[in-house]
Design an enzyme around this catalytic site. Structure first.
Site, PDB file in Angstrom:
ATOM      1  N   SER A 103      84.187  20.113  45.290  1.00  0.00           N
ATOM      2  CA  SER A 103      85.457  20.541  45.882  1.00  0.00           C
ATOM      3  C   SER A 103      86.601  19.944  45.080  1.00  0.00           C
ATOM      4  O   SER A 103      86.502  18.827  44.570  1.00  0.00           O
ATOM      5  CB  SER A 103      85.544  20.069  47.337  1.00  0.00           C
ATOM      6  OG  SER A 103      86.852  20.223  47.854  1.00  0.00           O
ATOM      7  N   SER A 104      87.697  20.676  45.016  1.00  0.00           N
ATOM      8  CA  SER A 104      88.862  20.157  44.291  1.00  0.00           C
ATOM      9  C   SER A 104      89.458  18.930  44.967  1.00  0.00           C
ATOM     10  O   SER A 104      90.198  18.165  44.331  1.00  0.00           O
ATOM     11  CB  SER A 104      89.928  21.253  44.156  1.00  0.00           C
ATOM     12  OG  SER A 104      90.358  21.709  45.427  1.00  0.00           O
ATOM     13  N   CYS A 105      89.139  18.702  46.252  1.00  0.00           N
ATOM     14  CA  CYS A 105      89.669  17.515  46.936  1.00  0.00           C
ATOM     15  C   CYS A 105      89.021  16.232  46.425  1.00  0.00           C
ATOM     16  O   CYS A 105      89.462  15.134  46.779  1.00  0.00           O
ATOM     17  CB  CYS A 105      89.486  17.630  48.441  1.00  0.00           C
ATOM     18  SG  CYS A 105      87.786  17.442  49.009  1.00  0.00           S
ATOM     19  N   TYR A 132      85.516  13.551  53.550  1.00  0.00           N
ATOM     20  CA  TYR A 132      84.808  14.688  52.944  1.00  0.00           C
ATOM     21  C   TYR A 132      84.703  14.508  51.433  1.00  0.00           C
ATOM     22  O   TYR A 132      83.633  14.719  50.842  1.00  0.00           O
ATOM     23  CB  TYR A 132      85.562  15.976  53.272  1.00  0.00           C
ATOM     24  CG  TYR A 132      84.981  17.225  52.671  1.00  0.00           C
ATOM     25  CD1 TYR A 132      83.840  17.813  53.205  1.00  0.00           C
ATOM     26  CD2 TYR A 132      85.577  17.827  51.568  1.00  0.00           C
ATOM     27  CE1 TYR A 132      83.312  18.970  52.657  1.00  0.00           C
ATOM     28  CE2 TYR A 132      85.054  18.985  51.017  1.00  0.00           C
ATOM     29  CZ  TYR A 132      83.925  19.554  51.565  1.00  0.00           C
ATOM     30  OH  TYR A 132      83.403  20.705  51.013  1.00  0.00           O
ATOM     31  N   LYS A 136      81.311  14.251  48.914  1.00  0.00           N
ATOM     32  CA  LYS A 136      81.076  15.202  47.824  1.00  0.00           C
ATOM     33  C   LYS A 136      80.992  14.493  46.469  1.00  0.00           C
ATOM     34  O   LYS A 136      80.209  14.889  45.603  1.00  0.00           O
ATOM     35  CB  LYS A 136      82.182  16.257  47.807  1.00  0.00           C
ATOM     36  CG  LYS A 136      82.309  17.071  49.084  1.00  0.00           C
ATOM     37  CD  LYS A 136      81.048  17.844  49.413  1.00  0.00           C
ATOM     38  CE  LYS A 136      80.932  19.111  48.592  1.00  0.00           C
ATOM     39  NZ  LYS A 136      79.768  19.933  48.992  1.00  0.00           N
ATOM     40  N   HIS A 176      90.623  27.090  57.247  1.00  0.00           N
ATOM     41  CA  HIS A 176      91.382  26.719  56.070  1.00  0.00           C
ATOM     42  C   HIS A 176      92.714  27.480  56.070  1.00  0.00           C
ATOM     43  O   HIS A 176      92.964  28.332  56.915  1.00  0.00           O
ATOM     44  CB  HIS A 176      90.581  27.032  54.804  1.00  0.00           C
ATOM     45  CG  HIS A 176      89.379  26.161  54.634  1.00  0.00           C
ATOM     46  ND1 HIS A 176      88.119  26.567  55.013  1.00  0.00           N
ATOM     47  CD2 HIS A 176      89.248  24.906  54.141  1.00  0.00           C
ATOM     48  CE1 HIS A 176      87.258  25.592  54.753  1.00  0.00           C
ATOM     49  NE2 HIS A 176      87.914  24.578  54.230  1.00  0.00           N
TER      50      HIS A 176
END
Length: 306
Positions: A103-105, A132, A136, A176
């Site tokens: 994920s980009s987060c 989260y 990841k 989202h």
């Protein structure tokens, strides 16, 4: 060849299963009742019985900023457990090919944009989805460690930008951004509301990609997995402000009201744009622009709520 797809009931998993390239493989997509990823014994038994050549790990507890703020420990623990259980047991059984979805987060909150793959772990994470992100990151690092320990393992992580599209979750407590905006503006239009509230001042920027395009990138990567970088961004390479998304979606839905801004609400990172040079250099590009993707997503939303 057989492919184990986890998370097949989610938005990403559904789109992966529906992609035309899925028909070239025997895709195993067990339900949680059939395969509980929190149970190592079940994972081990399933892998031994089915011997998949590939694993696409798309399962996870996901949600928008509301859900992540409300339950950070749940987002950390559940995603950490299922990711590390699956990847480590696959290595133990001898599965050689894993596409892990990141994920980009996972990138630092203050990383320079566009975010390059090498920026991972080079700074503090965004607090609103830190749990989260940590989970990841752990799965991605585990893939790296296992590949280093045995170079016959092709374990890679695809890092998508924010996604939206068919099979998205339209529950306001878990949705989202794009799905949330569609629901808010659709209901405002039906109720003839004069205004809709936006969290923050609408200036933070986000990159969104239609989920079908990400599914296409997954199937692009799978037969090329031996030549793929161990971590690679997947996105459109362009972003818009939150206010831009509200305006674009209001135009498509026909909402003619105005917007108010709640400056007390959290907004997350100021910008989160991925550098997609590596995947573009390999020959992959997304097919849907923002307007087309939103139109298709809204049509799907209406189909689900007739």
């Amino acid at each position: 060849m057989s492919v184990l797809l986890t998370g097949g009931t989610g938005m990403v998993g559904h789109n992966i299963k529906e992609h035309q390239n899925a028909s070239n493989y025997c895709v195993l997509s067990p339900s949680r009742k059939e395969l509980d990823l929190t149970n190592r014994d079940q994972i081990r038994s399933y892998l031994k019985a089915n011997t998949p050549e590939y694993i696409i790990h798309a399962a996870g507890l996901v949600g928008g900023i509301h859900a992540n703020i409300a339950n950070p420990s749940k987002f950390l623990l559940e995603n950490l457990e299922i990711g590390c259980n699956l990847i480590s047991e696959a290595a133990r059984i001898g599965v050689k090919n894993i596409i892990n979805l990141g994920s980009s987060c996972m990138y630092p909150k203050n990383g320079p944009n566009p975010l390059k793959e090498e920026y991972l772990l080079n700074g503090l994470l965004e607090p609103t989805n830190e749990g989260y992100a940590i989970a990841k990151i752990a799965a991605q690092r585990l893939c790296d460690y296992l590949r280093i320990e045995d170079n016959s393992r092709n374990y890679i992580t695809l890092m998508p930008c924010n996604l939206y599209g068919k099979y998205d979750n339209y529950n306001p407590k878990r949705s989202h951004l794009i799905a949330s905006i569609i629901v808010k503006l659709h209901e405002a239009k039906i109720n003839k509301d004069k205004s809709v509230e936006i969290w923050g001042d609408g200036s933070v920027r986000r990159e969104f990609m239609y989920a079908k395009d990400f599914a296409d990138a997954v199937w692009f990567a799978l037969p090329r997995i031996k030549e793929m970088p161990h971590i690679i961004n997947i996105g459109r390479g362009e972003d818009y402000s939150i206010f831009d998304y509200y305006k674009k979606i209001s135009d498509i839905l026909g909402f003619e009201g105005t917007f108010t801004f709640d400056l007390r609400k959290p907004t997350g990172m100021k910008q989160k744009l991925l550098d997609v040079k590596k995947i573009n250099d390999l020959g992959w590009y997304p097919m849907h622009d923002l307007e087309l993707g939103i139109k298709k997503t809204y049509a799907h939303y209406l189909d689900c709520h007739r």
